[in-house]
Design an enzyme around this catalytic site. Sequence first.
Site, PDB file in Angstrom:
ATOM      1  N   ASP A   8       2.503   7.516   7.398  1.00 57.29           N
ATOM      2  CA  ASP A   8       3.466   6.434   7.375  1.00 57.29           C
ATOM      3  C   ASP A   8       3.321   5.762   5.997  1.00 57.29           C
ATOM      4  O   ASP A   8       2.341   6.003   5.289  1.00 57.29           O
ATOM      5  CB  ASP A   8       3.151   5.454   8.506  1.00 57.29           C
ATOM      6  CG  ASP A   8       4.017   4.232   8.456  1.00 57.29           C
ATOM      7  OD1 ASP A   8       5.244   4.375   8.293  1.00 57.29           O
ATOM      8  OD2 ASP A   8       3.475   3.110   8.571  1.00 57.29           O
ATOM      9  N   LEU A   9       4.291   4.928   5.614  1.00 58.07           N
ATOM     10  CA  LEU A   9       4.224   4.286   4.296  1.00 58.07           C
ATOM     11  C   LEU A   9       3.833   2.801   4.384  1.00 58.07           C
ATOM     12  O   LEU A   9       2.732   2.419   3.954  1.00 58.07           O
ATOM     13  CB  LEU A   9       5.582   4.432   3.592  1.00 58.07           C
ATOM     14  CG  LEU A   9       5.694   3.721   2.252  1.00 58.07           C
ATOM     15  CD1 LEU A   9       4.780   4.345   1.206  1.00 58.07           C
ATOM     16  CD2 LEU A   9       7.139   3.733   1.761  1.00 58.07           C
ATOM     17  N   ASP A  10       4.737   2.002   4.951  1.00 55.24           N
ATOM     18  CA  ASP A  10       4.522   0.549   4.984  1.00 55.24           C
ATOM     19  C   ASP A  10       3.304   0.198   5.836  1.00 55.24           C
ATOM     20  O   ASP A  10       3.280   0.495   7.030  1.00 55.24           O
ATOM     21  CB  ASP A  10       5.764  -0.155   5.557  1.00 55.24           C
ATOM     22  CG  ASP A  10       7.019   0.145   4.753  1.00 55.24           C
ATOM     23  OD1 ASP A  10       7.023  -0.140   3.558  1.00 55.24           O
ATOM     24  OD2 ASP A  10       7.995   0.662   5.346  1.00 55.24           O
ATOM     25  N   THR A  16       3.375  -3.247   2.079  1.00 55.54           N
ATOM     26  CA  THR A  16       4.789  -3.582   2.239  1.00 55.54           C
ATOM     27  C   THR A  16       5.153  -3.991   3.667  1.00 55.54           C
ATOM     28  O   THR A  16       6.215  -4.597   3.870  1.00 55.54           O
ATOM     29  CB  THR A  16       5.679  -2.409   1.782  1.00 55.54           C
ATOM     30  OG1 THR A  16       5.043  -1.184   2.163  1.00 55.54           O
ATOM     31  CG2 THR A  16       5.870  -2.423   0.270  1.00 55.54           C
ATOM     32  N   LYS A  44       7.255  -3.109  13.514  1.00 51.27           N
ATOM     33  CA  LYS A  44       6.659  -2.118  12.615  1.00 51.27           C
ATOM     34  C   LYS A  44       7.082  -0.705  12.998  1.00 51.27           C
ATOM     35  O   LYS A  44       6.995  -0.328  14.169  1.00 51.27           O
ATOM     36  CB  LYS A  44       5.127  -2.229  12.626  1.00 51.27           C
ATOM     37  CG  LYS A  44       4.630  -3.483  11.915  1.00 51.27           C
ATOM     38  CD  LYS A  44       3.118  -3.507  11.812  1.00 51.27           C
ATOM     39  CE  LYS A  44       2.655  -4.724  11.042  1.00 51.27           C
ATOM     40  NZ  LYS A  44       1.176  -4.812  11.017  1.00 51.27           N
ATOM     41  N   SER A 115       8.323   8.027   7.017  1.00 53.52           N
ATOM     42  CA  SER A 115       8.587   6.595   7.172  1.00 53.52           C
ATOM     43  C   SER A 115      10.034   6.396   7.572  1.00 53.52           C
ATOM     44  O   SER A 115      10.906   7.188   7.179  1.00 53.52           O
ATOM     45  CB  SER A 115       8.334   5.871   5.843  1.00 53.52           C
ATOM     46  OG  SER A 115       8.871   4.560   5.866  1.00 53.52           O
ATOM     47  N   ALA A 116      10.306   5.336   8.322  1.00 51.28           N
ATOM     48  CA  ALA A 116      11.692   5.006   8.679  1.00 51.28           C
ATOM     49  C   ALA A 116      12.413   4.323   7.527  1.00 51.28           C
ATOM     50  O   ALA A 116      13.608   4.064   7.600  1.00 51.28           O
ATOM     51  CB  ALA A 116      11.704   4.099   9.906  1.00 51.28           C
ATOM     52  N   LYS A 146      10.964   6.377  15.356  1.00 51.07           N
ATOM     53  CA  LYS A 146       9.727   6.185  16.116  1.00 51.07           C
ATOM     54  C   LYS A 146      10.035   5.218  17.267  1.00 51.07           C
ATOM     55  O   LYS A 146      10.831   4.326  17.081  1.00 51.07           O
ATOM     56  CB  LYS A 146       8.659   5.582  15.185  1.00 51.07           C
ATOM     57  CG  LYS A 146       8.378   6.477  13.966  1.00 51.07           C
ATOM     58  CD  LYS A 146       7.510   5.767  12.938  1.00 51.07           C
ATOM     59  CE  LYS A 146       7.448   6.603  11.650  1.00 51.07           C
ATOM     60  NZ  LYS A 146       6.668   5.970  10.579  1.00 51.07           N
ATOM     61  N   GLU A 170      -1.014   6.030  10.763  1.00 51.73           N
ATOM     62  CA  GLU A 170      -0.036   4.984  11.096  1.00 51.73           C
ATOM     63  C   GLU A 170      -0.678   3.618  11.309  1.00 51.73           C
ATOM     64  O   GLU A 170      -1.803   3.534  11.801  1.00 51.73           O
ATOM     65  CB  GLU A 170       0.633   5.352  12.433  1.00 51.73           C
ATOM     66  CG  GLU A 170       1.957   6.042  12.318  1.00 51.73           C
ATOM     67  CD  GLU A 170       3.098   5.123  11.889  1.00 51.73           C
ATOM     68  OE1 GLU A 170       2.871   3.895  11.772  1.00 51.73           O
ATOM     69  OE2 GLU A 170       4.194   5.625  11.657  1.00 51.73           O
ATOM     70  N   ASP A 171       0.078   2.557  10.982  1.00 53.88           N
ATOM     71  CA  ASP A 171      -0.380   1.199  11.315  1.00 53.88           C
ATOM     72  C   ASP A 171       0.412   0.591  12.469  1.00 53.88           C
ATOM     73  O   ASP A 171       0.095  -0.509  12.913  1.00 53.88           O
ATOM     74  CB  ASP A 171      -0.250   0.273  10.097  1.00 53.88           C
ATOM     75  CG  ASP A 171       1.201   0.002   9.752  1.00 53.88           C
ATOM     76  OD1 ASP A 171       2.006   0.949   9.786  1.00 53.88           O
ATOM     77  OD2 ASP A 171       1.536  -1.163   9.471  1.00 53.88           O
TER      78      ASP A 171
HETATM   79  C1  G6P Z   1       9.382   1.123   8.246  1.00 56.66           C
HETATM   80  C2  G6P Z   1       8.823  -0.267   8.435  1.00 56.66           C
HETATM   81  C3  G6P Z   1       9.813  -1.153   9.162  1.00 56.66           C
HETATM   82  C4  G6P Z   1      11.188  -1.090   8.503  1.00 56.66           C
HETATM   83  C5  G6P Z   1      11.678   0.341   8.441  1.00 56.66           C
HETATM   84  C6  G6P Z   1      13.016   0.471   7.702  1.00 56.66           C
HETATM   85  O1  G6P Z   1       9.366   1.771   9.464  1.00 56.66           O
HETATM   86  O2  G6P Z   1       7.612  -0.226   9.177  1.00 56.66           O
HETATM   87  O3  G6P Z   1       9.315  -2.474   9.150  1.00 56.66           O
HETATM   88  O4  G6P Z   1      12.118  -1.879   9.209  1.00 56.66           O
HETATM   89  O5  G6P Z   1      10.722   1.124   7.739  1.00 56.66           O
HETATM   90  O6  G6P Z   1      12.815   0.130   6.355  1.00 56.66           O
HETATM   91  P1  G6P Z   1      13.978  -0.120   5.296  1.00 56.66           P
HETATM   92  O7  G6P Z   1      13.221  -0.275   3.997  1.00 56.66           O
HETATM   93  O8  G6P Z   1      14.850   1.093   5.306  1.00 56.66           O
HETATM   94  O9  G6P Z   1      14.684  -1.346   5.721  1.00 56.66           O
HETATM   95 MG    MG Z   2       3.941   1.185   8.973  1.00 57.06          MG
END
Ligand code: G6P
Ligand code: MG
Length: 220
Positions: A8-10, A16, A44, A115-116, A146, A170-171
């Site tokens: 996952d990224l954020d 972030t 998240k 990541s989403a 997810k 993942e977090d």
């Molecule tokens: C990740 C983050 C979410 C965020 C989603 C969409 O999954 O954990 O908090 O809403 O990405 O991110 P974006 O940058 O496309 O709004």
């Molecule tokens: Mg995350």
Amino acid sequence: ELKAVIFDLDGVITDTAEYHFIAWKQLAEELGIAIDRAFNEQLKGISRMESLERILVHGGKADAYTPEEKEEMAQRKNEHYVSLLERLKPEDTYPGIRELLLELQREGIPAVIASASKNAPQILRALELTELFSYVVPPDSVKRGKPAPDLFLRGAEEIGVGPEACIGVEDAQAGIEAIKAAGMIAVGIGEEAALTASGADVVLPDTTGLTLRFLRELRA
Ligand code: G6P
Ligand code: MG
């Protein structure tokens, strides 16, 4: 045997997840809705539009806005979020992550981002990590977000590795559920109780312990 690590990224690669929270909190306040960190755990890993829907339901305003108004709100949140991203620098990469990615590269084990976020490529560029990842799954390339396994399965498929040889990191609770639904080992980063309840195989408080040796032992 470990053949790929899908991240996952954020909240895993860098902080972030906190920027998303700041930007949502500001938008929610403008709408007269209060959100706190406990509620934020439910956002998240969840897409931009779905996050907005959850906030509106939370504030009792699920039916108060037209689709056009919701589009505008989501865009407003994203503009604020992107402005926060401008301060991101390579030093903001979480401890041990760059070292782990370099180790994986040396060993020929691909690293993938699932990541989403539509902002993922920009964040990786700001952190100067782009070339350390074999693939970034485009969030629009899968049907379900997810906790469905789609993003993780798409990542594994792209690099030609079966889920049974992958570890996901993942977090988010929704993200841990997604990794387990994909049939992969799930490493949680963050709060032990919640992530274990979501199915994490192991939880680390932060990324400092996330080494290749640690991951290999999980997949031994
Ligand atoms: C990740 C983050 C979410 C965020 C989603 C969409 O999954 O954990 O908090 O809403 O990405 O991110 P974006 O940058 O496309 O709004
Ligand atoms: Mg995350």
